[in-house]
Scaffold this active site. Sequence first.
Site, mmCIF file in Angstrom:
data_model
loop_
_atom_site.group_PDB
_atom_site.id
_atom_site.type_symbol
_atom_site.label_atom_id
_atom_site.label_comp_id
_atom_site.label_asym_id
_atom_site.label_seq_id
_atom_site.Cartn_x
_atom_site.Cartn_y
_atom_site.Cartn_z
ATOM 1 N N GLY A 1 0.821 -1.200 0.000
ATOM 2 C CA GLY A 1 0.000 0.000 0.000
ATOM 3 C C GLY A 1 0.850 1.242 0.000
ATOM 4 O O GLY A 1 2.076 1.198 0.147
ATOM 5 N N GLY B 1 0.592 5.607 1.197
ATOM 6 C CA GLY B 1 -0.167 6.658 1.855
ATOM 7 C C GLY B 1 0.647 7.929 1.976
ATOM 8 O O GLY B 1 1.700 8.086 1.352
ATOM 9 N N GLY B 2 0.121 8.847 2.790
ATOM 10 C CA GLY B 2 0.769 10.145 2.930
ATOM 11 C C GLY B 2 2.132 10.076 3.578
ATOM 12 O O GLY B 2 2.968 10.953 3.370
ATOM 13 N N PHE B 3 2.388 9.031 4.386
ATOM 14 C CA PHE B 3 3.663 8.936 5.076
ATOM 15 C C PHE B 3 4.707 8.146 4.298
ATOM 16 O O PHE B 3 5.884 8.235 4.572
ATOM 17 C CB PHE B 3 3.478 8.283 6.452
ATOM 18 C CG PHE B 3 2.804 9.153 7.455
ATOM 19 C CD1 PHE B 3 3.302 10.403 7.755
ATOM 20 C CD2 PHE B 3 1.665 8.724 8.104
ATOM 21 C CE1 PHE B 3 2.687 11.204 8.694
ATOM 22 C CE2 PHE B 3 1.040 9.525 9.043
ATOM 23 C CZ PHE B 3 1.562 10.771 9.335
ATOM 24 N N GLY B 4 4.285 7.323 3.342
ATOM 25 C CA GLY B 4 5.240 6.524 2.598
ATOM 26 C C GLY B 4 4.600 5.274 2.027
ATOM 27 O O GLY B 4 3.374 5.123 2.021
ATOM 28 N N VAL C 1 4.462 0.925 1.779
ATOM 29 C CA VAL C 1 4.656 -0.271 2.600
ATOM 30 C C VAL C 1 4.889 -1.467 1.696
ATOM 31 O O VAL C 1 4.179 -1.665 0.697
ATOM 32 C CB VAL C 1 3.424 -0.530 3.493
ATOM 33 C CG1 VAL C 1 3.688 -1.711 4.423
ATOM 34 C CG2 VAL C 1 3.077 0.704 4.305
ATOM 35 N N LYS D 1 8.013 -0.055 5.932
ATOM 36 C CA LYS D 1 7.464 1.230 5.484
ATOM 37 C C LYS D 1 8.609 2.194 5.240
ATOM 38 O O LYS D 1 9.442 2.427 6.118
ATOM 39 C CB LYS D 1 6.511 1.809 6.518
ATOM 40 C CG LYS D 1 5.748 3.028 6.017
ATOM 41 C CD LYS D 1 4.699 3.448 7.018
ATOM 42 C CE LYS D 1 3.715 4.427 6.401
ATOM 43 N NZ LYS D 1 2.756 3.811 5.513
ATOM 44 N N ASP E 1 -3.830 10.613 11.509
ATOM 45 C CA ASP E 1 -4.192 10.077 10.193
ATOM 46 C C ASP E 1 -4.976 8.776 10.338
ATOM 47 O O ASP E 1 -4.708 7.800 9.642
ATOM 48 C CB ASP E 1 -2.940 9.862 9.350
ATOM 49 C CG ASP E 1 -3.274 9.664 7.863
ATOM 50 O OD1 ASP E 1 -4.342 10.147 7.430
ATOM 51 O OD2 ASP E 1 -2.497 9.018 7.147
#
Length: 697
Positions: free
Chosen positions: A379, A381-384, A386, A400, A495
């Site tokens: 996946g 997302g906004g943080f990085g 995975v 991640k 988040d």
Amino acid sequence: MPQWRPPLPSVGSNSGEAPPLPLAMIAARYATAVVLALVLLPLPAAVTLKISCDGSVYAANGTFQANLDLLAAALPANASASPSGFVTASVGAAPDQANALALCRGDTNASACAACVAAAFQDAQQACPQDKGVAVYSDACVLRFAGIRFLDFLQGDQWLVSELVPVVDTATGSVNASDAWFRAAVTAIFTALVDRAVAATNETRKYFATGEMDFDPKLYGLAQCAPDLTPAQCQGCLGQLFRVTELRYLSARPLSLWTSAFVVWCSLRYGVSPFYEGRAMLQLAAPPAPSPEATITPPIPESGAGRKRTAAGIFAGVACSVVLMFLLSVCLCFRFRRRIKATENDHSLEKIGRAHCTIFDLPTLQQATEHFSERNKLGEGGFGTVYKGILSDGQVIAVKTLLGTTGHGLQQLHNEVVLLAELQHKNLVRLQGFCPHQNDTLLVYEYIKNGSLDNFLFDDSRGLNWEQQYNIILGIAKGILYLHEDSSMRIIHRDLKANNILLDDDMEPKIADFGLARLLEEGHTQSRTARVVGTLGYMAPEYAMHGNVSPKIDVFSFGVLALEIVTRRSNCSSNDHSTVNLLSDVWDHWTKGTISQMLHRLDGYARNQALRCIHIGLLCVQQDPGHRPDISAVVFMLTRDSMELRPPSQPAFFFGREPPPASRSNGQSSYLYDQSDFVLQQSFSVNGITLTEPYPR
């Protein structure tokens, strides 16, 4: 307090001067002196006033205010007249019934008890004006009033010790001694106090005990429960306070040398100065001191020839010590160099700290993820991003890659990750370690086989039954409660969303990315951040618009999640600008009394439970953060069907360019947004409409 001094060398009975001591003996004596020295900072003698507001409001000059005024007038005198300093009372009828409890410290006199309760009412209404539920914890008394029948929580089917969240007041001091000895002393006094308090039968001091321990410095303790508790409930309540105190304040540095932990039903305190009246009920001996590293034997007077032999022995001992230290240094240096070389060649893992946080090297993670192959991507997302990985020993992990971490120093990041790895809760994904590599940072988590909640929630082919949906809602709430109030540090997630909730093999929810907001808090201050991270549709208005950070932004996100789980609809999936968002749709059905149309074939108790979850979800997505409940209150609401809920008002966000023309109101501001941008417009409100589909409370 007299200063402790190391003992002078013993003087022989037949000699005018003390014989010289071997260096090992001198070192041992002064090491013992250091171990026994306790350096204390000035500590407060009384509890700092603590006030907790529920966030539920009542109308000014209304019926509830009148009922509360009656309680405020009667309770101080009633509490002071009670032999145990304890009183409960209720005035009026639902929905304006006011319920209250007051408990004075067991050693206070009648006048001090009355004065404390009266002052607590005043402090509560000043700190939490028009708040329907307030708890006040002061040095001499505890006061709780609320619109809900909170005394019902003492019933056997309602009493849940694990959900008692204490309010803690503490002061720290530096310890130059064995931490284990001090912790053992606190544990001993707490154990004795709890046993004595639970066993107390004297009506004037039921469930109350004080103690004094002959430690250096002296330790003082107090334990008390509300008399309405059963002995088992009192034991469990005090035990919960002890566990929280031990976990959060006795296991950290610097040690807490003065701590008071409160819930409405009980309190537990210790300190190094007296904080109660009169002589302690228990006089306790200190636990045994840690055994010294070396045994010191008294010197024997010697003759002149003996003194020469002693001098020669001293020189020989010093020489041997120097040689031994040199050899040890060489061995340690050689071993350290071998370890570095082994790490470079074999990519071994290093365990650090009591959290067993692992520092991974980059080649190990590259090999595990097949060089971060797209087919291993789980996946983004906004943080990085995975990736799934498999270590050489067969262990499956999730890696991640963080974005925007170049500004962090290695040591700062190292310390943060070690702290985060210590957080252990069944509803959190376990952080196993990290890999710092130049400007890249990778976090390593346990791998959760079933993936994220959104894969099940919005896919009709992978449905969830209602029992699973409810357990997921409750599990998420308990995980947030741990982050906000029960962990060793307060963490605001920032988040929370469906694809940050993972489901294990038993469909238990686990919150992921719970530490990233803490790691990536560039520009963060106590109440505002310059970097807003999150997902549109889950962000609270005060955070999205102004960057204001508080636990209530996670409560807002939880409310959105709860509504998504019950209705099986996403709040932020539609790209059609003519389609309202989930919050608007739920509110529209709620005010029209047609909310059952949004439920999926539920009947009986399941239907009532789902309606209650929608009610709680709407309370969590209120525009004003002060009107949203704390997450601890949310857990109570979810687990106690008899707890009355206040009516919700209009949710914070609506899709659409224009509000309904008939619903414009008196000029108060409200946040609205469409799917392209945020817009601040005049609010619209819905007049009080009775819900036509009531459900059991």
